[in-house]
Scaffold this active site. Structure first.
Site, PDB file in Angstrom:
ATOM      1  N   VAL A  54       0.841  -1.199   0.000  1.00 25.44           N
ATOM      2  CA  VAL A  54       0.000   0.000   0.000  1.00 25.44           C
ATOM      3  C   VAL A  54       0.879   1.253   0.000  1.00 25.44           C
ATOM      4  O   VAL A  54       0.376   2.361   0.131  1.00 25.44           O
ATOM      5  CB  VAL A  54      -0.947   0.007   1.236  1.00 25.44           C
ATOM      6  CG1 VAL A  54      -1.880  -1.187   1.218  1.00 25.44           C
ATOM      7  CG2 VAL A  54      -0.170   0.049   2.553  1.00 25.44           C
ATOM      8  N   HIS A 108      -4.413  -4.424  -2.095  1.00 28.48           N
ATOM      9  CA  HIS A 108      -4.736  -4.059  -0.708  1.00 28.48           C
ATOM     10  C   HIS A 108      -4.908  -2.559  -0.527  1.00 28.48           C
ATOM     11  O   HIS A 108      -4.820  -2.057   0.591  1.00 28.48           O
ATOM     12  CB  HIS A 108      -3.658  -4.602   0.245  1.00 28.48           C
ATOM     13  CG  HIS A 108      -3.641  -6.106   0.314  1.00 28.48           C
ATOM     14  ND1 HIS A 108      -2.616  -6.833   0.879  1.00 28.48           N
ATOM     15  CD2 HIS A 108      -4.551  -7.030  -0.122  1.00 28.48           C
ATOM     16  CE1 HIS A 108      -2.891  -8.134   0.804  1.00 28.48           C
ATOM     17  NE2 HIS A 108      -4.051  -8.274   0.180  1.00 28.48           N
ATOM     18  N   CYS A 168     -20.214   8.982   2.792  1.00 27.55           N
ATOM     19  CA  CYS A 168     -20.645   9.362   1.440  1.00 27.55           C
ATOM     20  C   CYS A 168     -19.691   8.849   0.357  1.00 27.55           C
ATOM     21  O   CYS A 168     -19.902   9.088  -0.818  1.00 27.55           O
ATOM     22  CB  CYS A 168     -20.808  10.885   1.328  1.00 27.55           C
ATOM     23  SG  CYS A 168     -19.235  11.772   1.377  1.00 27.55           S
ATOM     24  N   PRO A 227      14.716 -13.879  -0.106  1.00 25.13           N
ATOM     25  CA  PRO A 227      15.879 -14.423   0.609  1.00 25.13           C
ATOM     26  C   PRO A 227      15.530 -15.700   1.371  1.00 25.13           C
ATOM     27  O   PRO A 227      16.403 -16.521   1.632  1.00 25.13           O
ATOM     28  CB  PRO A 227      16.263 -13.315   1.596  1.00 25.13           C
ATOM     29  CG  PRO A 227      15.381 -12.152   1.345  1.00 25.13           C
ATOM     30  CD  PRO A 227      14.298 -12.560   0.396  1.00 25.13           C
TER      31      PRO A 227
END
Ligand code: OAD
Length: 251
Positions: free
Chosen positions: A104, A120, A131, A215
């Site tokens: 994000v 996400h 609204c 990794p």
């Protein structure tokens, strides 16, 4: 020739037309954004149920905003790393390239990637619960309290919280891109959070060559075709170099 990548991967990476990539928090680790799981992961120190759910937000919007303001500050202060930039180059290289991210932090867009599916949400956006007006970025310092919309409704970060649905358009396009890809990369993700974590398997079941770059081993490591062990900020630029070398070899 390369020690890191198989001949099969290099050949495919040179010739493929439809390539899809799933990224997770590990891609931003080298920029200085903490990951969620693992030794120093965010979820080791914080309880997701107290910070990343609608129930938590309704119970204590100030606390949740305080945490998101902190995370916004962290991502504002860091820069995309060589892994992000390598993915921008890949987008230019392939006829059909889809970058699917669970992150994000907006770093892929800041690096210059264009065709991004944010599964996400994005921490730089917010919207009114009442609204549904969207806000591009709520200035942190202006809101010591939880911010409110002109209509009086509570504004929340535009991120997917636990128990919430993913944006329908994004997950549909991501699944489509995974299914149609010839080559699929799962990069910097534990692949433990669904439905995003299933995308590499969906790609695999539909004939893609699936490569993990991480990794550490993950839940999908034993299922994919190839695992390249290392940091994405190191491995991805090397892959770009290797592909270009191969292309030069052909000339
Ligand atoms: P995780 O924190 O679960 O996993 C990060 C992964 O990145 C691990 O597999 C690490 O081994 C790997 N990693 C660490 N440093 C790396 C590096 N430099 N290069 C490449 N890989 C590296 O993060 P995600 O899988 O992205 O959801 O987590 C998925 C979701 O769980 C997040 O989107 C978030 C979280 O709860 C929501 O907030 C909805």
């Amino acid at each position: 020739m390369s020690d890191l990548f198989s001949e099969k991967l290099l050949t495919l990476a040179r010739q493929a037309r439809r390539v899809a990539v799933l990224t997770g928090a590990g891609v931003s680790a080298e920029s200085g954004v903490p990951t969620f799981r693992g030794e120093n992961g965010i979820w080791r120190k914080m309880d997701p149920q107290e910070l990343a759910s609608l129930t938590a937000f309704m119970r204590n919007p100030e606390l949740v905003w305080e945490w998101y303001n902190y995370r916004k500050k962290v991502v504002n202060e860091v820069q995309p790393n060589p892994g992000h930039f390598a993915l921008v180059m890949m987008e230019k290289y392939y006829a059909n390239f889809t970058l699917i991210t669970q992150n994000v932090d907006d770093l892929h867009r800041r690096a210059g990637s264009e065709n991004i599916l944010e599964l996400h949400g994005n921490i730089t956006r917010s919207y009114c619960l009442n609204c549904k007006t969207y806000y591009s970025d709520i200035k942190v310092t202006e809101f010591p309290q939880a911010p409110r919309c002109q209509c009086g409704g509570l504004i929340r970060p535009d991120v997917v919280w636990f128990g919430e649905m993913l944006p329908q358009r994004e997950i549909k396009l991501a699944a489509e891109a995974a299914r149609k890809s010839e080559l699929f990369f799962s990069i910097g993700t534990t692949a433990e959070v669904q439905p995003a974590g299933s995308l590499p398997i969906e790609a695999l079941e539909n004939g893609a060559y699936v490569v993990e770059i991480n990794p550490d081993p993950t839940v999908i490591s034993d299922h994919v075709h190839e695992c390249v062990r290392g940091k994405s900020g190191v491995i991805l630029p090397k892959l770009i170099d290797a592909i270009q070398l191969e292309r030069n070899d052909l000339k």
